[in-house]
Design an enzyme around this catalytic site. Structure first.
Site, PDB file in Angstrom:
ATOM      1  CB  SER A   1      51.400   2.536  -3.492  1.00  0.00           C
ATOM      2  OG  SER A   1      50.096   3.037  -3.708  1.00  0.00           O
TER       3      SER A   1
ATOM      4  CG  HIS B   1      42.338  -4.752  -3.308  1.00  0.00           C
ATOM      5  ND1 HIS B   1      42.309  -3.369  -3.296  1.00  0.00           N
ATOM      6  CD2 HIS B   1      43.152  -5.093  -4.343  1.00  0.00           C
ATOM      7  CE1 HIS B   1      43.079  -2.897  -4.261  1.00  0.00           C
ATOM      8  NE2 HIS B   1      43.589  -3.931  -4.917  1.00  0.00           N
TER       9      HIS B   1
ATOM     10  CB  CYS C   1      44.488  -3.114  -0.528  1.00  0.00           C
ATOM     11  SG  CYS C   1      42.849  -2.607   0.023  1.00  0.00           S
TER      12      CYS C   1
END
Lengths: 374, 639
Positions: B350, B394, B407
């Site tokens: 991420s 989310h 997310c």
């Protein structure tokens, strides 16, 4: 009967110069080696000075001894020296060669003794039989028999260099005595073949000979001794690096004070000294030959000739080795190399020569003689 | 007494004798001439040539090793220096009895008897040449040898310089180590081959130019890390002393007419590494088996900290490793020789979402308030469901919130909007997939897949565009080094400028001149100011927002910004990432933390980054205060 004429002082001067120079150079060449081996830098020079003293004494005494007195011992000397050539084979070999006889403090090479005994014997014999000299059977064969046996014995030591130098002196004496060249060639041919076979077919010293052939053109690719010797000479240049300043004697050059003392001289004294020494030896030989020709009789002639010639042959072989033109042989440089045997025998020869010089008669110069001759 | 009668016959014999004697004299003359010519050739024509070789014959050139340059950290603390140590030698000439001596020596030196014997035998023939037996012998052993020196003839010891690293445990990766050159290496491509010595007519001797081939057998060479990178500077120039030796190699003494060439000390250098920060990073990672930390100064690219776990001790590597120890290192499952910060590549997970977001903003497929399909825990594409890291989902998010909460479902869709080609293009513009040119050896390139790559791999048109879905969240085939990631965040933290990371801060030349490394702009991120502004806001949110994933990196009075990452690992627990910077308004440090096989980045990597940032910034304040105090006091002193 012996006239009171003076010995050849010029010859004496040359010999004195050579022996003195030799003593100095032996010290220069051996000091470090002696210190390393015996913890005394004067180990070798001490002995050499003693021998030089003995040599001068012998020269002085023998100059006064009529050379004719030796003639009656000629055969005995020859026999004695040949016995010693057998005896030497039972002595402990040094570096693989049984060349030395040691009796108490006396160490000498019987081949050296034989060389002078042969000269003496041939002078005696040739002067007696000069009318039969052209007769192959009566004169020639016995000589070759003597030389042949002696050569075989010396080969057994082994000492090829001595065989070569003795043979050359022998042939020169016969040649000058008037032997037919045809006979000389005929007789020496088997000898040459024998040596050739020994060297090449049986590989005896073949390596040395191979090294030698290579080292003539490329001295640095030949054997170690030649390489170091040539490096020493080369470093000397024209004027030398100076007395005592040579570096090759720092264990690079084996035997820097004996067989290779000429290389040490060349390094420290340069080309000028080397050439000077060669000229001195050449003059010495010419002087000796001149004495021979003025000798009162044939015995004197052959004796003087043999002595002069044998000195020169040694110089030739030794210098030839040092400059890398001949394979290493173990022939010392007369008067210059360390070693009592060589120095004392050479000096005895000089004493005899000087005595002959005292008995010379006047001869017209060769040029005049040549014109008036038959 | 018979006298020669001048009869015709005898006169005839006499004349012929004369003639023959002349022939012989001619022979003698020629011989003398030949000998003289030969002497002239050797002593006059070739004299200088032979003199040169004769010199070489007797001169023994002994190298005087140059002291290696000292390495300090940015604050002047020594991290590599030369320590005197004892080395035991043996001179065969004095030792004489090999068997007896090795029997006595083996227990003292704690060596295997047969090994020792073998070593001695192999070198025995060179009587005067010393044999190196053991390096770094302790003082106690020296005392024993000194005590028994009567029974140990020929055994000598000498002080030599040994490279020493006070902070050994991590120094192996950053500093590398120093080890002697072996015979094979010397002849191999590692160093330029020495001048061939067997040319027939050497015009100059090798020993005239000891510096020409700067490497020599038995000399040391830097391996790995800074020691390797800056070996040329650190090594200095070995000197040479000239000794006169005999044919057997016995040393007679120094050569009178030849002064020794003194060695030139290697260059001292200061690294950008902050030793305290390095220690802090070490202790922050202490509980983990493996991981990496890179800390950079975003304003100039200076590397503040470089930690790779497991560490390897430079002192240990530089010492005499026996085969078992070496095998142990090679078989260690954590690969301690690998410098993870620059030589290992990982999926960035991420942490790379900022690239995807930046690419989307720049190509105008999204803006701050782009809402995509809400996240319910997974995203269906074709027949395959791509899951979000948060199973409960989310919900509906804009771009900033999607970054803050990381997310995945949002970024799957954003990735599809950007498309593989554009994504790959921007990744490359950001510097991924190529070396950063750091001044350390063997930097890895990483990997950014492109359409061309997939065309090659699967065939043209044979692959589907859903590959970008994984890439968008930093998974799949994308690989980066921790250093690259730190570099990328340097750009994000500033106005987009990325300086080339470097570890050399300054060198002090032998003349005493200080040369400082000039910072060099490596690239600028292909993001506009507004894009950067938005990304920064999101990164601050990651740490400081209640819903952010990086809350554990929060520091009370400093604004930290950053991004977490959790890289799926098929072999076990996920690798935890956190890359961040602080203070957000004026970034002074960028930290990239990777903890292998730990789990969530926010849980495991963020606290490590926090500790480092806190240490750096708080201490910085103290240091600043100290500096000003010193400045003031010196001013007063001046008055």
């Amino acid at each position: 009967m012996i006239d009171k004429s003076k010995p050849d002082y010029f010859l004496l001067a040359i010999v004195t110069i050579l022996i003195s120079l030799g003593t100095v150079m032996v010290y220069s060449a051996s000091a470090i080696l002696a210190d390393d081996r015996f913890h005394s830098s004067i180990y070798f020079i001490k002995k050499q000075i003693l021998w030089a003293g003995i040599s001068f004494f012998l020269i002085f005494v023998l100059t006064k001894v009529d050379y004719h007195k030796y003639e009656r011992f000629a055969k005995f000397f020859l026999l004695f020296s040949m016995i010693l050539l057998v005896v030497v084979l039972f002595f402990q070999p040094v570096k693989g060669a049984a060349r030395w006889i040691r009796v108490g403090p006396i160490v000498f090479q019987p081949s050296e003794l034989f060389k002078y005994a042969l000269v003496l014997f041939m002078a005696h014999s040739l002067s007696r039989r000069k009318n039969q000299i052209k007769n192959l059977k009566y004169v020639f064969l016995p000589y070759f028999l003597v030389l042949g046996i002696a050569s075989l014995l010396i080969m057994k030591e082994p000492h090829l260099g001595a065989v070569l130098s003795i043979s050359m002196i022998f042939l020169a004496l016969l040649f000058v005595a008037g032997t037919k060249v045809k006979h000389l060639l005929l007789i020496s041919a088997p000898l040459a073949v024998a040596i050739f076979l020994l060297v090449f077919a049986f590989g005896y010293k073949k390596q040395r000979v191979d090294d030698y052939l290579k080292s003539i053109s490329h001295p640095l690719e030949g054997n170690y001794q030649t390489k170091q010797s040539v490096l020493g000479l080369g470093s000397g240049g024209v004027g030398g690096v100076g007395l005592g300043e040579g570096k090759q004697k720092l264990f690079f050059l084996p035997e820097p004070h004996t067989d290779f003392v000429f290389a040490t001289i060349g390094e420290e004294g340069g080309f000028l000294t080397c050439a000077g020494i060669m000229i001195l030896f050449f003059i010495l030989t010419l002087k000796g030959l001149s004495i021979a020709f003025r000798a009162p009789d044939d015995f004197g002639f052959f004796l003087a000739f043999g002595i002069s010639f044998s000195i020169f042959i040694c110089v030739l072989i030794n210098a030839g080795v040092v400059v890398g033109l001949l394979p290493t042989t173990g022939i010392p440089m007369p008067f210059l190399s360390y070693g009592g045997s060589s120095l004392i025998f050479s000096s005895i020869g000089m004493g005899m020569l000087l005595n002959i010089s005292r008995q010379t008669r006047y001869v017209p110069s060769p040029r005049v003689l040549g014109k008036t001759g038959v | 007494m018979e006298r020669l009668e001048h009869t015709n016959e005898s006169l005839g014999g006499f004349v012929s004798r004369k003639q023959r004697a002349r022939i012989l004299i001619g022979f003698l003359g020629i011989s003398v001439l030949v000998l003289s010519l030969r002497l002239f050739f050797l002593q006059v024509i070739k004299a200088s040539y032979y003199k040169l070789i004769s010199e070489e014959n007797r001169i023994h050139a002994v190298p005087l090793p140059a002291p290696r340059g000292t390495i300090k950290d940015r604050n002047g603390k020594i991290i590599a220096f030369n320590r005197p140590s004892y080395t035991i030698f043996l001179i065969p000439y004095e030792a004489k009895d090999l068997d007896l001596l090795s029997q006595r020596l083996a227990p003292i030196l704690n060596m295997d008897l047969s090994w020792l014997k073998e070593k001695l035998k192999a070198n025995w023939s060179k009587k005067y040449e010393r044999i190196k037996l053991k390096k770094e012998v302790d003082f106690k052993t020296i005392c024993v040898i000194e005590e028994q020196n009567q029974d140990l003839p020929g055994v000598i010891y000498q002080v030599e310089q040994t490279r020493s690293y006070p902070e050994g445990s991590w120094a192996g990766h950053v500093l590398g180590y120093v080890k002697e050159l072996s015979k094979g290496e010397l002849s191999g491509d590692l160093v330029s081959p020495a001048k061939s010595a067997d040319s027939n007519e050497p015009t100059s001797l090798d020993l005239d130019s000891p510096g020409k081939s700067s490497y020599r057998l038995g000399g040391s060479i830097g391996r790995e890390g800074v020691e390797k990178q800056y070996d040329d500077l650190l090594r200095g120039k070995d000197g040479m002393t000239f000794l006169e030796v005999t044919a057997a190699g016995k040393i007679l003494g120094p050569l009178e007419d030849r002064k020794p060439d003194l060695p030139t000390k290697g260059t001292d250098m200061k690294l950008t590494i902050d030793l305290d920060l390095q220690a802090e990073a070490e202790s922050a990672l202490a509980t983990y088996e493996s991981g990496a930390v890179v800390a950079l100064d975003p304003k100039n690219g200076e590397i503040l900290t470089l930690v790779s776990k497991p560490g390897i001790d430079a002192n240990f590597l530089g010492g005499a490793l026996n085969p078992e120890e070496w095998k142990e290192i090679l078989q260690n499952p954590f690969h301690p020789l690998l410098s993870r910060t620059i030589q290992a590549t990982y999926a960035p997970a991420s942490t790379l979402k900022l690239l995807t977001a930046g690419a989307a903003l720049e190509s105008k497929v999204a803006h701050r308030d782009t809402y995509l399909s809400p996240c319910f825990g997974s995203y269906q594409f074709g027949k395959r469901a791509f899951r979000c890291w948060r199973p409960e989902g989310h919900g509906r998010l804009n771009l900033v919130d999607a970054i803050i909460q990381s997310c995945d479902v949002y970024f799957y869709q954003l990735g599809l909007k950007v498309g593989l080609e554009r994504w790959s293009h921007y990744a490359k513009l950001c510097g991924f997939g190529e070396q950063m040119g750091v001044d350390l050896p063997e930097e890895a390139k990483g990997f950014i897949p492109s359409p061309e790559y997939y065309n090659k791999k699967y065939g043209k048109g044979e692959w589907v565009k859903n590959l970008v879905i994984n890439l968008a969240i930093g998974q799949g085939e994308v690989l980066v080094t921790p250093l690259q990631l730190a570099g990328f965040y340097c750009g994000l933290a500033t106005d987009g400028t990325i300086y080339r990371p470097h570890i050399l801060k300054e060198i002090t030349t032998t003349q005493g001149r200080v040369i400082t490394t000039q910072s060099e702009v490596l690239r600028r991120l292909p993001f506009s100011a507004s894009t950067l502004e938005l990304l920064k806001e999101a990164m601050i949110g990651v740490v400081n927002d209640a819903s952010g994933t990086g809350g554990l990196a929060r520091i009370s009075d400093v604004t930290v910004a950053g991004k977490t990452g959790t890289a799926q690992n098929p072999f076990g627990e996920a690798h935890a990432w956190f890359v961040g910077y602080a203070p957000a308004e004026n970034p002074k440090i960028v930290v990239a933390v990777l903890v292998e096989n730990a789990g969530h980045g926010g849980t495991f990597a963020a606290p490590v980054a926090k500790a480092i940032i806190e240490k750096y910034l708080k201490r910085g304040i103290i240091a600043d205060q100290k500096d000003s105090i010193i400045a003031v006091s010196s001013l007063n002193f001046g008055n």
